[in-house]
Motif scaffolding. Structure first.
Motif, mmCIF file in Angstrom:
data_model
loop_
_atom_site.group_PDB
_atom_site.id
_atom_site.type_symbol
_atom_site.label_atom_id
_atom_site.label_comp_id
_atom_site.label_asym_id
_atom_site.label_seq_id
_atom_site.Cartn_x
_atom_site.Cartn_y
_atom_site.Cartn_z
ATOM 1 N N LEU A 120 38.838 -36.189 -5.610
ATOM 2 C CA LEU A 120 39.299 -34.840 -5.912
ATOM 3 C C LEU A 120 40.300 -34.465 -4.829
ATOM 4 C CD1 LEU A 120 38.887 -32.236 -7.651
ATOM 5 C CD2 LEU A 120 37.144 -31.577 -5.993
ATOM 6 N N TYR A 121 41.550 -34.230 -5.208
ATOM 7 C CA TYR A 121 42.604 -33.897 -4.260
ATOM 8 C C TYR A 121 42.816 -32.390 -4.234
ATOM 9 C CZ TYR A 121 43.617 -38.844 -4.195
ATOM 10 O OH TYR A 121 43.517 -40.203 -4.050
ATOM 11 N N GLU B 171 37.495 -26.908 2.154
ATOM 12 C CA GLU B 171 36.076 -26.712 2.487
ATOM 13 C C GLU B 171 35.251 -26.355 1.257
ATOM 14 O OE1 GLU B 171 34.602 -27.548 5.297
ATOM 15 O OE2 GLU B 171 36.551 -28.143 6.100
ATOM 16 N N GLN B 172 35.801 -25.496 0.413
ATOM 17 C CA GLN B 172 35.102 -25.110 -0.812
ATOM 18 C C GLN B 172 34.942 -26.312 -1.743
ATOM 19 O OE1 GLN B 172 36.959 -21.953 -3.020
ATOM 20 N NE2 GLN B 172 35.348 -21.905 -4.566
ATOM 21 N N ALA B 173 35.969 -27.146 -1.823
ATOM 22 C CA ALA B 173 35.904 -28.325 -2.691
ATOM 23 C C ALA B 173 34.836 -29.302 -2.215
ATOM 24 C CB ALA B 173 37.261 -29.016 -2.741
ATOM 25 N N LYS B 174 34.655 -29.435 -0.914
ATOM 26 C CA LYS B 174 33.629 -30.336 -0.396
ATOM 27 C C LYS B 174 32.234 -29.873 -0.812
ATOM 28 C CE LYS B 174 34.649 -30.593 3.998
ATOM 29 N NZ LYS B 174 34.796 -31.008 5.403
ATOM 30 N N VAL B 175 32.046 -28.571 -0.947
ATOM 31 C CA VAL B 175 30.752 -28.025 -1.354
ATOM 32 C C VAL B 175 30.578 -28.096 -2.871
ATOM 33 C CG1 VAL B 175 29.345 -25.919 -1.433
ATOM 34 C CG2 VAL B 175 30.607 -26.495 0.648
ATOM 35 N N GLU B 176 31.620 -27.726 -3.619
ATOM 36 C CA GLU B 176 31.514 -27.591 -5.071
ATOM 37 C C GLU B 176 31.907 -28.845 -5.855
ATOM 38 O OE1 GLU B 176 33.444 -24.098 -6.575
ATOM 39 O OE2 GLU B 176 32.720 -22.863 -4.927
ATOM 40 N N GLY B 177 32.632 -29.751 -5.251
ATOM 41 C CA GLY B 177 33.124 -30.933 -5.956
ATOM 42 C C GLY B 177 32.091 -32.039 -6.028
ATOM 43 N N LYS B 178 31.048 -31.812 -6.752
ATOM 44 C CA LYS B 178 29.948 -32.775 -6.879
ATOM 45 C C LYS B 178 30.415 -34.039 -7.605
ATOM 46 C CE LYS B 178 26.628 -29.768 -5.593
ATOM 47 N NZ LYS B 178 27.164 -29.152 -4.438
ATOM 48 N N GLY B 179 30.081 -35.190 -7.044
ATOM 49 C CA GLY B 179 30.441 -36.454 -7.655
ATOM 50 C C GLY B 179 31.844 -36.925 -7.315
ATOM 51 N N PHE B 180 32.491 -36.252 -6.353
ATOM 52 C CA PHE B 180 33.846 -36.609 -5.942
ATOM 53 C C PHE B 180 33.922 -36.739 -4.427
ATOM 54 C CE2 PHE B 180 34.403 -34.276 -9.883
ATOM 55 C CZ PHE B 180 35.328 -35.044 -10.560
ATOM 56 N N ARG B 181 34.745 -37.672 -3.975
ATOM 57 C CA ARG B 181 35.132 -37.659 -2.568
ATOM 58 C C ARG B 181 36.353 -36.751 -2.493
ATOM 59 N NH1 ARG B 181 37.085 -42.968 -0.690
ATOM 60 N NH2 ARG B 181 39.194 -42.123 -0.699
ATOM 61 N N VAL B 182 36.315 -35.772 -1.626
ATOM 62 C CA VAL B 182 37.386 -34.787 -1.533
ATOM 63 C C VAL B 182 38.424 -35.260 -0.515
ATOM 64 C CG1 VAL B 182 37.958 -32.395 -0.997
ATOM 65 C CG2 VAL B 182 35.806 -32.927 -2.164
ATOM 66 N N GLU B 183 39.685 -35.262 -0.950
ATOM 67 C CA GLU B 183 40.803 -35.692 -0.110
ATOM 68 C C GLU B 183 41.780 -34.538 0.055
ATOM 69 O OE1 GLU B 183 41.802 -38.794 1.257
ATOM 70 O OE2 GLU B 183 39.780 -39.541 0.851
ATOM 71 N N ILE C 218 42.741 -35.152 -9.871
ATOM 72 C CA ILE C 218 41.532 -35.986 -9.863
ATOM 73 C C ILE C 218 41.987 -37.400 -10.177
ATOM 74 C CG2 ILE C 218 39.391 -36.583 -11.055
ATOM 75 C CD1 ILE C 218 39.014 -33.635 -11.699
ATOM 76 N N LEU C 219 41.541 -38.336 -9.353
ATOM 77 C CA LEU C 219 41.773 -39.747 -9.631
ATOM 78 C C LEU C 219 40.435 -40.358 -10.006
ATOM 79 C CD1 LEU C 219 43.622 -42.230 -9.685
ATOM 80 C CD2 LEU C 219 43.023 -42.585 -7.271
ATOM 81 N N VAL C 220 40.368 -40.909 -11.204
ATOM 82 C CA VAL C 220 39.167 -41.578 -11.693
ATOM 83 C C VAL C 220 39.525 -43.054 -11.852
ATOM 84 C CG1 VAL C 220 37.439 -41.690 -13.523
ATOM 85 C CG2 VAL C 220 38.452 -39.491 -12.918
ATOM 86 N N PRO C 221 39.204 -43.886 -10.845
ATOM 87 C CA PRO C 221 39.528 -45.308 -10.946
ATOM 88 C C PRO C 221 38.466 -46.073 -11.716
ATOM 89 C CG PRO C 221 38.553 -44.857 -8.825
ATOM 90 C CD PRO C 221 38.623 -43.531 -9.561
ATOM 91 N N LYS C 222 38.851 -47.213 -12.231
ATOM 92 C CA LYS C 222 37.895 -48.063 -12.928
ATOM 93 C C LYS C 222 36.786 -48.493 -11.972
ATOM 94 C CE LYS C 222 37.725 -52.014 -16.009
ATOM 95 N NZ LYS C 222 38.555 -52.977 -16.752
#
Length: 140
Positions: free
Chosen positions: A50-51, A58-70, A40-44
């Motif tokens: 979310l990497y 595909e699962q991360a795109k659904v479950e990773g709320k609040g993150f852009r999935v890469e 996880i990269l949390v920039p200022k």
């Protein structure tokens, strides 16, 4: 306030950090609520990232709320992908299982560690005093 926003408030508003890269599996699960992330990269400033590897994409795109999935491709170096030089990274470990993490960082801190990890550390803190870490961070 969610966990990532609480981290941002503490780190960026009070301590003036530029960002965090989190790779520890337990911390990834705690912050993202998703098992299977690589980092996880949390920039200022900007989006939280979310990497993940392709098997979890595909699962991360659904479950990773609040993150852009890469997507991280097989064999791809996460540090290079996000544009961070090894010398810019500080890691903290306490067991021999952190040696692999130490190999990827510019500054390695063994915190209350024993045994083999100490030989791989740039800085060794033997007492359980987190204030020692704060003093180190102020120098970076």
């Amino acid at each position: 306030m969610n966990r990532v926003e609480a981290l941002k408030q503490l780190a960026f508003e009070k301590k003036d950090f530029d960002g965090f890269l989190i790779t520890n599996e337990a911390n990834l699960l705690y912050l993202a609520g998703f098992l299977g992330a690589t980092g996880i990269l949390v920039p200022k400033n900007g989006e939280n990232l979310l990497y993940v590897y392709s098997v979890n994409y595909e699962q991360a795109k659904v479950e990773g709320k609040g993150f852009r999935v890469e997507l991280v491709k097989r064999g791809e170096n996460l540090m290079k992908k996000i544009g961070v030089d090894k010398e810019e990274v500080i890691v903290i470990g306490d067991t021999k299982y952190d040696i692999c993490m130490f190999e990827k960082a510019g500054t390695c801190i063994a915190f209350n560690a024993k045994g083999e990890l100490i030989k791989h550390a740039d800085i060794v803190i033997m007492e359980q005093d987190l204030n020692r870490l704060i003093k180190i961070f102020k120098n970076y």
